[in-house]
Design a protein around this motif. Structure first.
Motif, mmCIF file in Angstrom:
data_model
loop_
_atom_site.group_PDB
_atom_site.id
_atom_site.type_symbol
_atom_site.label_atom_id
_atom_site.label_comp_id
_atom_site.label_asym_id
_atom_site.label_seq_id
_atom_site.Cartn_x
_atom_site.Cartn_y
_atom_site.Cartn_z
ATOM 1 N N PRO A 63 0.805 -1.227 0.000
ATOM 2 C CA PRO A 63 0.000 0.000 0.000
ATOM 3 C C PRO A 63 0.836 1.275 0.000
ATOM 4 O O PRO A 63 0.325 2.353 -0.311
ATOM 5 C CB PRO A 63 -0.788 -0.108 1.307
ATOM 6 C CG PRO A 63 0.117 -0.893 2.212
ATOM 7 C CD PRO A 63 0.866 -1.856 1.332
ATOM 8 N N GLY A 64 2.109 1.152 0.374
ATOM 9 C CA GLY A 64 2.967 2.324 0.427
ATOM 10 C C GLY A 64 4.384 1.916 0.773
ATOM 11 O O GLY A 64 4.659 0.761 1.120
ATOM 12 N N LEU A 65 5.301 2.884 0.671
ATOM 13 C CA LEU A 65 6.701 2.657 1.018
ATOM 14 C C LEU A 65 7.066 3.596 2.153
ATOM 15 O O LEU A 65 6.952 4.811 2.030
ATOM 16 C CB LEU A 65 7.609 2.915 -0.189
ATOM 17 C CG LEU A 65 7.360 2.037 -1.423
ATOM 18 C CD1 LEU A 65 8.289 2.450 -2.562
ATOM 19 C CD2 LEU A 65 7.542 0.559 -1.093
ATOM 20 N N ILE A 86 0.499 0.915 -4.292
ATOM 21 C CA ILE A 86 1.232 1.982 -3.611
ATOM 22 C C ILE A 86 0.561 3.331 -3.868
ATOM 23 O O ILE A 86 0.379 3.727 -5.018
ATOM 24 C CB ILE A 86 2.700 2.021 -4.088
ATOM 25 C CG1 ILE A 86 3.382 0.689 -3.774
ATOM 26 C CG2 ILE A 86 3.453 3.167 -3.426
ATOM 27 C CD1 ILE A 86 4.762 0.556 -4.384
ATOM 28 N N ARG A 87 0.218 4.018 -2.791
ATOM 29 C CA ARG A 87 -0.396 5.341 -2.898
ATOM 30 C C ARG A 87 0.572 6.453 -2.505
ATOM 31 O O ARG A 87 0.434 7.578 -2.983
ATOM 32 C CB ARG A 87 -1.644 5.427 -2.003
ATOM 33 C CG ARG A 87 -2.769 4.508 -2.455
ATOM 34 C CD ARG A 87 -3.991 4.638 -1.557
ATOM 35 N NE ARG A 87 -5.073 3.769 -2.012
ATOM 36 C CZ ARG A 87 -5.969 4.104 -2.930
ATOM 37 N NH1 ARG A 87 -5.924 5.316 -3.469
ATOM 38 N NH2 ARG A 87 -6.908 3.249 -3.285
ATOM 39 N N SER A 88 1.506 6.141 -1.637
ATOM 40 C CA SER A 88 2.446 7.165 -1.182
ATOM 41 C C SER A 88 3.831 6.570 -0.983
ATOM 42 O O SER A 88 3.972 5.396 -0.624
ATOM 43 C CB SER A 88 1.963 7.810 0.123
ATOM 44 O OG SER A 88 1.921 6.852 1.164
ATOM 45 N N VAL A 89 4.837 7.401 -1.232
ATOM 46 C CA VAL A 89 6.234 7.041 -1.000
ATOM 47 C C VAL A 89 6.793 8.071 -0.030
ATOM 48 O O VAL A 89 6.912 9.254 -0.361
ATOM 49 C CB VAL A 89 7.039 7.028 -2.313
ATOM 50 C CG1 VAL A 89 8.510 6.707 -2.034
ATOM 51 C CG2 VAL A 89 6.453 6.018 -3.289
ATOM 52 N N ALA A 90 7.107 7.623 1.186
ATOM 53 C CA ALA A 90 7.524 8.543 2.241
ATOM 54 C C ALA A 90 8.948 9.033 2.026
ATOM 55 O O ALA A 90 9.769 8.359 1.390
ATOM 56 C CB ALA A 90 7.408 7.853 3.604
ATOM 57 N N VAL A 91 9.235 10.212 2.577
ATOM 58 C CA VAL A 91 10.594 10.747 2.550
ATOM 59 C C VAL A 91 11.524 9.769 3.258
ATOM 60 O O VAL A 91 11.236 9.310 4.363
ATOM 61 C CB VAL A 91 10.646 12.125 3.235
ATOM 62 C CG1 VAL A 91 12.081 12.615 3.346
ATOM 63 C CG2 VAL A 91 9.791 13.126 2.485
ATOM 64 N N GLY A 92 12.631 9.431 2.621
ATOM 65 C CA GLY A 92 13.584 8.494 3.208
ATOM 66 C C GLY A 92 13.393 7.062 2.782
ATOM 67 O O GLY A 92 14.200 6.200 3.134
ATOM 68 N N SER A 111 0.056 9.206 -5.545
ATOM 69 C CA SER A 111 -0.272 10.629 -5.645
ATOM 70 C C SER A 111 0.672 11.459 -4.780
ATOM 71 O O SER A 111 0.865 12.649 -5.043
ATOM 72 C CB SER A 111 -1.722 10.880 -5.222
ATOM 73 O OG SER A 111 -1.941 10.449 -3.889
ATOM 74 N N GLU A 112 1.256 10.837 -3.757
ATOM 75 C CA GLU A 112 2.205 11.517 -2.878
ATOM 76 C C GLU A 112 3.558 10.832 -3.022
ATOM 77 O O GLU A 112 3.700 9.648 -2.721
ATOM 78 C CB GLU A 112 1.735 11.469 -1.422
ATOM 79 C CG GLU A 112 0.402 12.170 -1.186
ATOM 80 C CD GLU A 112 -0.032 12.077 0.259
ATOM 81 O OE1 GLU A 112 0.826 11.761 1.117
ATOM 82 O OE2 GLU A 112 -1.213 12.305 0.526
ATOM 83 N N PHE A 113 4.528 11.601 -3.478
ATOM 84 C CA PHE A 113 5.849 11.021 -3.744
ATOM 85 C C PHE A 113 6.933 11.907 -3.148
ATOM 86 O O PHE A 113 6.864 13.136 -3.237
ATOM 87 C CB PHE A 113 6.076 10.878 -5.250
ATOM 88 C CG PHE A 113 7.365 10.209 -5.605
ATOM 89 C CD1 PHE A 113 7.533 8.843 -5.443
ATOM 90 C CD2 PHE A 113 8.437 10.949 -6.091
ATOM 91 C CE1 PHE A 113 8.733 8.220 -5.759
ATOM 92 C CE2 PHE A 113 9.642 10.344 -6.414
ATOM 93 C CZ PHE A 113 9.787 8.971 -6.244
ATOM 94 N N ASP A 117 13.836 12.568 -2.436
ATOM 95 C CA ASP A 117 14.664 11.355 -2.398
ATOM 96 C C ASP A 117 15.424 11.154 -3.705
ATOM 97 O O ASP A 117 16.513 10.565 -3.718
ATOM 98 C CB ASP A 117 13.801 10.122 -2.112
ATOM 99 C CG ASP A 117 13.556 9.910 -0.627
ATOM 100 O OD1 ASP A 117 13.727 10.880 0.142
ATOM 101 O OD2 ASP A 117 13.190 8.790 -0.232
ATOM 102 N N LEU A 118 14.857 11.642 -4.805
ATOM 103 C CA LEU A 118 15.531 11.487 -6.095
ATOM 104 C C LEU A 118 16.842 12.255 -6.144
ATOM 105 O O LEU A 118 17.722 11.927 -6.950
ATOM 106 C CB LEU A 118 14.621 11.962 -7.238
ATOM 107 C CG LEU A 118 13.341 11.166 -7.499
ATOM 108 C CD1 LEU A 118 12.608 11.749 -8.706
ATOM 109 C CD2 LEU A 118 13.639 9.681 -7.728
#
Length: 428
Positions: A63-65, A86-92, A111-113, A117-118
């Motif tokens: 569901p997310g990272l 996956i809906r969101s990828v958290a900072v870090g 929708s939230e990335f 981090d890139l």
């Protein structure tokens, strides 16, 4: 001692060979691979060998990272996460993967990335983010990806692109960005120009099309007709021949900011005083001078009154109002700013009555407009000379004209109040 060393090596070797129970780990073509695809996983399992270079978590139910999700595998070069939930990828979550070359996040619901981090993934060569719910990409999202060759952003919800978004991608050879609902306003014109001139391969260009406005719906970006667009320009009323204008306590200070541009720019005032910085999203008062809902007020009135037409009024100018007054105009094509420094007059200088008499005398003689320290002779009848005056503090309502400007038009000169002290002028 020898037996102890052998035991240590055996323990270390066993740790290297560990693998999460749902996954298969092994070596192939010189790569350490962990295959966790199609395992119905709802989270990234722990226990990966530290030397894993390829990790597949595709076709699961993630569901997310979360932050630190891949801390155990810092040597990853390829990470496959397609076809999850996956809906969101958290900072870090991705930042530790500085060796990553290929990242596939396609066919998710992102929708939230964590775009920041890139910035740490400078080795990245392939980035697949197609078929998600992305609606926004920061201007500096790709600033560190100078090795990136292929970028896929098609089938998202992108309405706009900040100018220069792809400029850092000096190695880019392939870009997919079709099937996004682009708003074909002035802010997208740069991308049309860039795409037509770029050597980057951009397939399905007929599907890189406008969704809005309605009159342009369905038109491919490459065939977008010319739009009436211009970056903002700003003219702030201040005296060019000196850095600041000097005021006396108790006067009303009025400044005016003329703004031009298409689309119509948004106007903000930035005021730096000894007490700190004040930022005002104009307007904060109506045409009658009364505070608009949400405006910060003291005794019912804002300390700095910003009008919709670009005028700024400080009803009771004192030492605390000294500083730099800047008006900033922004639209989709950029921004423009102009500033004036304002300070209190030193004691012992002449009063405003003397200045007023001198001004009227010069005007009668036809010698132009008298300011505090010089005269200005208009170069021709087509020139408009705008002068900002000061009056003694009084009810704000009394100093506001019918059009909302805190001054009245009189013989081509802006007047404010009864007792006049010239502050500044400009041509436009």
């Amino acid at each position: 001692m020898r037996a102890l060393c052998l035991l240590c090596w055996a323990v270390l070797l066993n740790l290297v060979r560990t693998c999460p129970e749902p996954c298969d780990c092994g070596e192939k073509y010189g790569f350490q691979i962990a295959d966790c695809a199609y395992r119905d996983l709802e989270g990234v399992p722990p226990g990966f060998p530290a030397n894993v270079t390829t990790l597949s978590l595709s076709a699961n139910r993630l569901p997310g990272l979360l932050e630190g999700a891949f801390r155990e595998v810092p040597l990853l070069q390829s990470l496959w996460l397609a076809h999850n939930e996956i809906r969101s990828v958290a900072v870090g979550a991705l930042a530790p993967l500085s060796h990553l070359k290929s990242l596939d996040l396609s066919h998710n619901l992102i929708s939230e990335f964590a775009w920041s981090d890139l910035h740490n993934l400078s080795a990245l060569q392939l980035l697949k983010m197609d078929s998600n719910e992305l609606a926004f990409i920061p201007r500096d999202a790709f600033r560190s990806l100078r090795a990136l060759r292929s970028l896929q952003l098609n089938h998202n919800r992108l309405h706009a692109l900040a100018e220069g978004t792809f400029a850092p991608l000096t190695a880019l050879s392939h870009l997919q960005i079709n099937d996004n609902p682009f708003d074909c306003t002035c802010g997208i014109v740069w991308f049309k120009t860039w795409a037509l001139a770029s050597a980057v391969s951009i397939p399905e260009q007929d599907n890189i099309a406008c969704t809005s406005p309605h009159v342009l719906k369905g038109i491919p970006l490459g065939r977008l007709p010319p739009l009436p667009c211009s970056a903002p320009s700003v003219q702030l009323s201040y005296q060019p021949s000196q850095d600041g204008a000097e005021l006396r306590p108790g006067f009303v200070l009025a400044l005016h900011c003329d703004v031009d541009g298409q689309p119509v720019p948004q106007l903000h005032w930035h005021i730096h005083t000894p007490g700190g910085t004040v930022e005002i999203a104009s307007p904060n008062v109506g045409t009658d001078g009364r505070a608009l809902p949400g405006a910060l007020t003291t005794s019912g009135q804002p300390r700095f009154q910003a009008f919709a037409n670009g005028s700024l009024l400080i009803p009771d100018f004192g030492k605390l109002e000294e500083g730099t007054y800047s008006c900033l105009a922004t639209n989709e094509l950029g921004s423009a700013e102009s500033s004036v420094n304002v300070a209190l007059a030193t004691p012992g200088e002449g009063g405003e009555d003397a200045v007023g008499h001198k001004f009227h005398g010069k005007a009668v003689e036809g010698k132009g407009c008298y300011t505090v320290d010089n005269e200005v002779q208009p170069s021709g009848p087509e020139d408009n000379v705008v002068i900002i005056y000061l009056s003694r503090a009084g009810p704000p309502e009394a100093a506001i004209a019918a059009d909302g400007r805190p001054a009245q038009q009189f013989s081509g000169i802006l007047l404010l109040g009864q007792s006049l002290l010239v502050l500044s002028f400009f041509y436009f």
